[in-house]
Each structure stands twice: as C-alpha cells, then as structure tokens.
Design a protein around this motif. Sequence first.
Motif, mmCIF file in Angstrom:
data_model
loop_
_atom_site.group_PDB
_atom_site.id
_atom_site.type_symbol
_atom_site.label_atom_id
_atom_site.label_comp_id
_atom_site.label_asym_id
_atom_site.label_seq_id
_atom_site.Cartn_x
_atom_site.Cartn_y
_atom_site.Cartn_z
ATOM 1 N N GLY A 181 49.217 39.523 31.519
ATOM 2 C CA GLY A 181 48.972 40.892 31.971
ATOM 3 C C GLY A 181 50.127 41.810 31.658
ATOM 4 O O GLY A 181 51.129 41.362 31.132
ATOM 5 N N PRO A 182 49.974 43.059 31.958
ATOM 6 C CA PRO A 182 48.818 43.701 32.571
ATOM 7 C C PRO A 182 47.644 43.772 31.604
ATOM 8 O O PRO A 182 47.802 43.708 30.402
ATOM 9 C CB PRO A 182 49.322 45.088 32.942
ATOM 10 N N VAL A 183 46.416 43.907 32.185
ATOM 11 C CA VAL A 183 45.182 43.844 31.411
ATOM 12 C C VAL A 183 44.260 44.991 31.805
ATOM 13 O O VAL A 183 44.181 45.345 32.979
ATOM 14 C CB VAL A 183 44.455 42.502 31.678
ATOM 15 N N GLU A 184 43.564 45.549 30.817
ATOM 16 C CA GLU A 184 42.480 46.499 31.047
ATOM 17 C C GLU A 184 41.252 45.961 30.330
ATOM 18 O O GLU A 184 41.319 45.601 29.158
ATOM 19 C CB GLU A 184 42.820 47.876 30.498
ATOM 20 N N ILE A 185 40.114 45.902 31.037
ATOM 21 C CA ILE A 185 38.864 45.419 30.459
ATOM 22 C C ILE A 185 37.825 46.509 30.639
ATOM 23 O O ILE A 185 37.610 47.000 31.751
ATOM 24 C CB ILE A 185 38.400 44.117 31.150
ATOM 25 N N VAL A 186 37.161 46.871 29.548
ATOM 26 C CA VAL A 186 36.079 47.856 29.605
ATOM 27 C C VAL A 186 34.790 47.097 29.913
ATOM 28 O O VAL A 186 34.387 46.209 29.169
ATOM 29 C CB VAL A 186 35.951 48.630 28.281
ATOM 30 N N LEU A 187 34.151 47.449 31.032
ATOM 31 C CA LEU A 187 32.926 46.792 31.472
ATOM 32 C C LEU A 187 31.708 47.397 30.780
ATOM 33 O O LEU A 187 31.810 48.441 30.123
ATOM 34 C CB LEU A 187 32.800 46.909 32.991
ATOM 35 N N ASP A 195 47.451 44.396 37.108
ATOM 36 C CA ASP A 195 48.870 44.446 36.760
ATOM 37 C C ASP A 195 49.550 43.096 36.942
ATOM 38 O O ASP A 195 50.766 42.996 36.809
ATOM 39 C CB ASP A 195 49.589 45.489 37.621
ATOM 40 N N ARG A 196 48.779 42.053 37.232
ATOM 41 C CA ARG A 196 49.356 40.726 37.440
ATOM 42 C C ARG A 196 49.956 40.205 36.139
ATOM 43 O O ARG A 196 49.537 40.579 35.055
ATOM 44 C CB ARG A 196 48.289 39.770 37.941
ATOM 45 N N PHE A 197 50.910 39.269 36.243
ATOM 46 C CA PHE A 197 51.566 38.726 35.052
ATOM 47 C C PHE A 197 50.646 37.784 34.285
ATOM 48 O O PHE A 197 50.782 37.593 33.086
ATOM 49 C CB PHE A 197 52.884 38.031 35.402
ATOM 50 N N MET A 198 49.656 37.180 34.957
ATOM 51 C CA MET A 198 48.658 36.324 34.311
ATOM 52 C C MET A 198 47.318 36.627 34.970
ATOM 53 O O MET A 198 47.221 36.673 36.197
ATOM 54 C CB MET A 198 49.005 34.843 34.480
ATOM 55 N N VAL A 199 46.300 36.840 34.156
ATOM 56 C CA VAL A 199 44.989 37.218 34.663
ATOM 57 C C VAL A 199 43.968 36.174 34.207
ATOM 58 O O VAL A 199 43.975 35.755 33.052
ATOM 59 C CB VAL A 199 44.583 38.611 34.123
ATOM 60 N N ALA A 200 43.092 35.755 35.107
ATOM 61 C CA ALA A 200 42.017 34.819 34.782
ATOM 62 C C ALA A 200 40.718 35.611 34.701
ATOM 63 O O ALA A 200 40.266 36.195 35.681
ATOM 64 C CB ALA A 200 41.912 33.738 35.849
ATOM 65 N N VAL A 201 40.126 35.629 33.499
ATOM 66 C CA VAL A 201 38.880 36.349 33.273
ATOM 67 C C VAL A 201 37.734 35.343 33.270
ATOM 68 O O VAL A 201 37.771 34.351 32.543
ATOM 69 C CB VAL A 201 38.930 37.125 31.935
ATOM 70 N N CYS A 202 36.713 35.607 34.072
ATOM 71 C CA CYS A 202 35.577 34.706 34.221
ATOM 72 C C CYS A 202 34.756 34.632 32.935
ATOM 73 O O CYS A 202 34.476 35.649 32.315
ATOM 74 C CB CYS A 202 34.690 35.192 35.361
ATOM 75 N N THR A 203 34.374 33.410 32.566
ATOM 76 C CA THR A 203 33.483 33.216 31.426
ATOM 77 C C THR A 203 32.209 32.484 31.823
ATOM 78 O O THR A 203 31.294 32.358 31.011
ATOM 79 C CB THR A 203 34.183 32.416 30.309
ATOM 80 N N CYS A 204 32.118 32.005 33.066
ATOM 81 C CA CYS A 204 30.942 31.229 33.493
ATOM 82 C C CYS A 204 29.881 32.098 34.159
ATOM 83 O O CYS A 204 28.785 31.630 34.435
ATOM 84 C CB CYS A 204 31.360 30.108 34.439
ATOM 85 N N ARG A 205 30.219 33.328 34.487
ATOM 86 C CA ARG A 205 29.315 34.284 35.142
ATOM 87 C C ARG A 205 28.952 33.895 36.577
ATOM 88 O O ARG A 205 27.966 34.359 37.110
ATOM 89 C CB ARG A 205 28.049 34.490 34.326
ATOM 90 N N ARG A 206 29.743 33.031 37.202
ATOM 91 C CA ARG A 206 29.489 32.654 38.599
ATOM 92 C C ARG A 206 30.378 33.430 39.566
ATOM 93 O O ARG A 206 30.166 33.383 40.771
ATOM 94 C CB ARG A 206 29.742 31.163 38.800
ATOM 95 N N SER A 207 31.377 34.111 39.052
ATOM 96 C CA SER A 207 32.344 34.808 39.895
ATOM 97 C C SER A 207 31.678 35.896 40.730
ATOM 98 O O SER A 207 30.795 36.612 40.264
ATOM 99 C CB SER A 207 33.434 35.433 39.027
#
Length: 65
Positions: A13-19, A28-40
């Motif tokens: 991070g930091p990370v910006e994701i366009v939905l 703004d976290r130093f490490m970001v976990a982005v969901c890929t399973c769609r269960r979040s």
Amino acid sequence: MRVEPQGPVLIEGPVEIVLDDGTIARSDRFMVAVCTCRRSRTPPWCDTSHRRRERPAAPPEDRTP
C-alpha cells in the motif's frame, strides 16, 4: 503484488481500486489484501471468508457404567 493460493492478492500500500460503479476504494495500510474469492463481506478487501470453516470435533462420550 503477490497472489496467495486459495487466498487474496496482497499488494503493498497505499492502494486505490476503482470499483464497478466508478467509486474509489482507498487503503493507506502498508499491505492490503484484495479479495479474489468473492466471499468477502467487505469487498474489495479480504476479510478471510475464503478460509474453510471447520467445526471442532465433539468430545468423546463417557460410557462408564
């Protein structure tokens, strides 16, 4: 970026994701976990919903006479 087998994509991070709707999710976290399973329940961020839930084994029944 690192793809975890059976898990999220980890991004420094930091990370910006366009939905899909055009809004931007920011972290703004130093490490970001982005969901890929769609269960979040907190998309696009991972909330560990991909982990298999296991019930603890029931204690053995005491069969003393």
